[in-house]
Design a protein around this motif. Sequence first.
Motif, short mmCIF file in Angstrom:
data_model
loop_
_atom_site.label_atom_id
_atom_site.label_comp_id
_atom_site.label_asym_id
_atom_site.label_seq_id
_atom_site.Cartn_x
_atom_site.Cartn_y
_atom_site.Cartn_z
N ASP A 193 13.56 2.68 7.81
CA ASP A 193 12.18 2.70 7.33
C ASP A 193 11.36 1.59 8.00
OD1 ASP A 193 12.83 4.76 5.65
OD2 ASP A 193 12.93 3.56 3.83
N ARG A 246 8.46 -5.14 4.42
CA ARG A 246 7.54 -4.03 4.20
C ARG A 246 6.34 -4.20 5.13
NH1 ARG A 246 2.95 -4.06 1.05
NH2 ARG A 246 2.37 -6.03 0.06
N TYR A 275 8.51 -9.76 5.25
CA TYR A 275 8.46 -9.31 3.85
C TYR A 275 9.29 -8.06 3.59
CZ TYR A 275 4.47 -12.48 3.49
OH TYR A 275 3.67 -13.59 3.50
N ASN A 324 20.38 -2.36 -1.59
CA ASN A 324 18.96 -2.02 -1.44
C ASN A 324 18.15 -3.16 -0.83
OD1 ASN A 324 18.96 -3.85 -3.50
ND2 ASN A 324 17.99 -2.53 -5.02
N GLU A 372 15.39 7.51 -1.24
CA GLU A 372 15.69 7.20 -2.64
C GLU A 372 17.17 7.39 -2.96
OE1 GLU A 372 12.98 9.52 -4.98
OE2 GLU A 372 11.26 8.28 -4.45
N ARG A 417 3.21 -5.01 5.35
CA ARG A 417 2.15 -5.72 4.62
C ARG A 417 1.11 -6.23 5.60
NH1 ARG A 417 2.93 -11.36 1.18
NH2 ARG A 417 0.75 -11.96 1.22
N PRO A 421 6.66 3.99 5.25
CA PRO A 421 7.25 3.99 3.90
C PRO A 421 6.19 3.81 2.82
CG PRO A 421 8.52 2.59 5.38
CD PRO A 421 7.30 3.00 6.13
N LYS A 422 6.50 4.28 1.63
CA LYS A 422 5.54 4.26 0.51
C LYS A 422 5.09 2.84 0.15
CE LYS A 422 7.38 8.45 -1.74
NZ LYS A 422 8.62 8.60 -0.93
N SER A 423 5.93 1.86 0.42
CA SER A 423 5.58 0.47 0.07
C SER A 423 4.57 -0.15 1.03
CB SER A 423 6.84 -0.39 0.06
OG SER A 423 7.43 -0.43 1.36
N SER A 424 4.21 0.57 2.09
CA SER A 424 3.32 0.02 3.11
C SER A 424 1.88 -0.06 2.61
CB SER A 424 3.37 0.89 4.37
OG SER A 424 4.70 1.10 4.80
N ASP A 425 1.12 -0.98 3.22
CA ASP A 425 -0.29 -1.12 2.85
C ASP A 425 -1.16 -0.02 3.44
OD1 ASP A 425 0.26 -3.34 1.39
OD2 ASP A 425 -0.59 -4.79 2.79
N GLU A 461 13.20 5.39 1.61
CA GLU A 461 12.39 6.60 1.48
C GLU A 461 13.21 7.80 1.02
OE1 GLU A 461 8.67 6.79 2.12
OE2 GLU A 461 9.48 4.90 1.38
#
Length: 745
Positions: free
Chosen positions: A463, A386, A384, A457, A492, A388, A312-316, A490
Amino acid sequence: MQSSQKLLKDFNFKLLNSPDFKEDSVREEIILPILKALGYNSQNIIRSKNLLHPFLKIGSKKRPITIIPDYLLKVKDNFAFVLDAKAPNEQITQGDNVEQVFSYAIHPEIRAKYFALSNGREFILFRQDIEKPLIYCNVKDINKYWEQLYKYLSPESFQTGKEIIYTPVIEKSKEEKFDYLKRPLLEEIPVKKRAAKRHFGVHGYFTKQSWNIVAEYIKNFSQPGDIILDPYGGSGVTLIEALMNDRKAIHIDLNPMSVFIVSSLIAPVKEREFLDAFDRVKNSYVKNEPKSKEEIKQALKKYPYPKGFILPKSSDVEKIEDLFSDKQLAQLAFLKHLINKEKNNNIRNSLLLAFSSSVNKANLTYHHSTYASENAGNSGPMMYYRYRLAPQIVNLDLMETFTKKFSAVLNAKREIQYKINEQTISNASIYKGTATDLKQIKSESIDYIYTDPPYGNKIPYLDLSVMWNAWLDLEVTKKDRQLEAIEGGEQEKTKQEYSELIAKSIEEMYRVLKFDRWMSFVFAHKDPELWHLILDSAERAGFEYAGAVKQANGQTSFKKRQHPFTVLAGQLIINFKKVKNPKAILKAHLGMDISEIILQTVEGVIAQHNGATLEQINDELVIKGLELGFLDLLKKEYSDLTPILLDSFDYDDDTELFTLKKNAKFKTHVDIHLRIKYYLISYLRRQKLENKFPTLEQIVFHIMPLLRNGVTPEHQTILNVLETVAVRHGADTWKIKEHGQFELF
């Protein structure tokens, strides 16, 4: 139900062709007999009430427009529906006439759920939030539709201001006959999350219901042998507890990780064979574990591992392989290779369950615990929500971790084997699928539904499951992502898309549930719009709301500690019944602005609890909104209550309580005894901290100015309340009772 056999039987329908038979004739000759047959009388039929149009004004001076509905029907001082008469030659199925009556129904003073029109020839009934009519018929044929009409519109079809009795968990006597419809709502149940080895420590999941709460609900609303459904199955608590309590169970989830965890956990194995398989894997691993750079390099060439999966886009990091060191990839790949050599399917999957649980710790997102051992931490996606990366890499020994996870799986299987084994495993059905299409299940075949759906959300499950699904070779399709009931992610997805998916799943739950049975819907969210969605969707599907229960779900999560104002620690369990003639919730005529309702509710909760948490405030508002029907108003004004709470009240970071601002008065009419108790406890606690013990006169002098809110209590009233929260200290001074010696309610 009242009979309609003689309704309009003697009416001469040829009169409708006469130019003299106009709107007033339709009202008196057609509509009034229908209303009386439904059960309404002169006291609850309101004729030609003047209303100011809520939106439109005319002229340069913006003069208000008056609108006048023909009939407003009241039930318990609230408006149930609007009915308007039109002349026989007028259109009533679409256009201006329909929009006009709709405007009556949604008027702030009316807020009726249904509206209807009749021109003498036709009768049409709408629900204000559904575009298509619920009933459309020729008035001549109204007797054929009478049962359906009575179901929607009779005074018996509505509920408001219901008093709900909550019952503690008690054992049912063997002689007592089980009546599904008369099951009580349970009181809040103490959480025993870690007490069951079959759930705690086996495999992490993003949310997990407390097993003992689920078990008590299953026992309360169903009998042994009944079929229990959870269409948002998650970690499988519902299915496992149903089986442990001699029921049959169906588990459905879109996430293949969920299906794998539950299937593998309950897969029957012979313990000796399982232990032997573990020893084979462990011995082969220890003997050939890739440790050196060269061994790691060779292992990465020889043994497959997941690569190329986009995170996912929020990943580090961008790709799945970047979540691991080369050493972790090599060792995990080798361990998986050894497990896959096992020929017995149940044993292999049970070992893979321990392997998958080990993946949670053998990666670069693993955050070790700062207050316990290094092995007591959690991965970024679990902690978290996500991917991280951890600020400090923790190199846990993989075989040591795998051994601990194997022991957890083994202990879980030992615990369940007396109820879930080769002889009973056929009582479990586990599917990868969507709650929006329960095609595997026949209509009216389920005895009880307990489910914990995604909360808007909050958590994008698919994800966040990429790491596990990839290692387990489990496929997630594009269609799966389209059907996942979440907001954002992802894909949206919009709130509207989420709402439509949840609504569709509730429709399917209604279809498969038997009549006179229950559905318990677990939910936790601060946005009133989502609560309104659940109630509205359930009522549209045909459910009757039966009450909501506040329920804690264990220890405060890391996410809650990290974001105290955006994450709720508890939840509500909303209960619905599927009955032949469901009663809709009337939208109560409140007589006040929504901001006043919020302020009054918050002050009441603060008074009751001597300071209230965000969860207590949210739960009270939601329950009142559900039962008085004002969630629709709440959602229009406040998607998040936190700003108004922080602006109007004090918040203590240590206690996490909202209180009145220092020396402030209650602004609304909270019960005088509650107000006195609140001020007494606050004042006496401060005095105790300063090692002071005030006299009755000092106490009265301090709190009397705060109590002048339309009613000034006598000294004796203050003394009576004081004696419930304080004890005498010396001859004429007082001190607050020790914690636990008095009730705040």
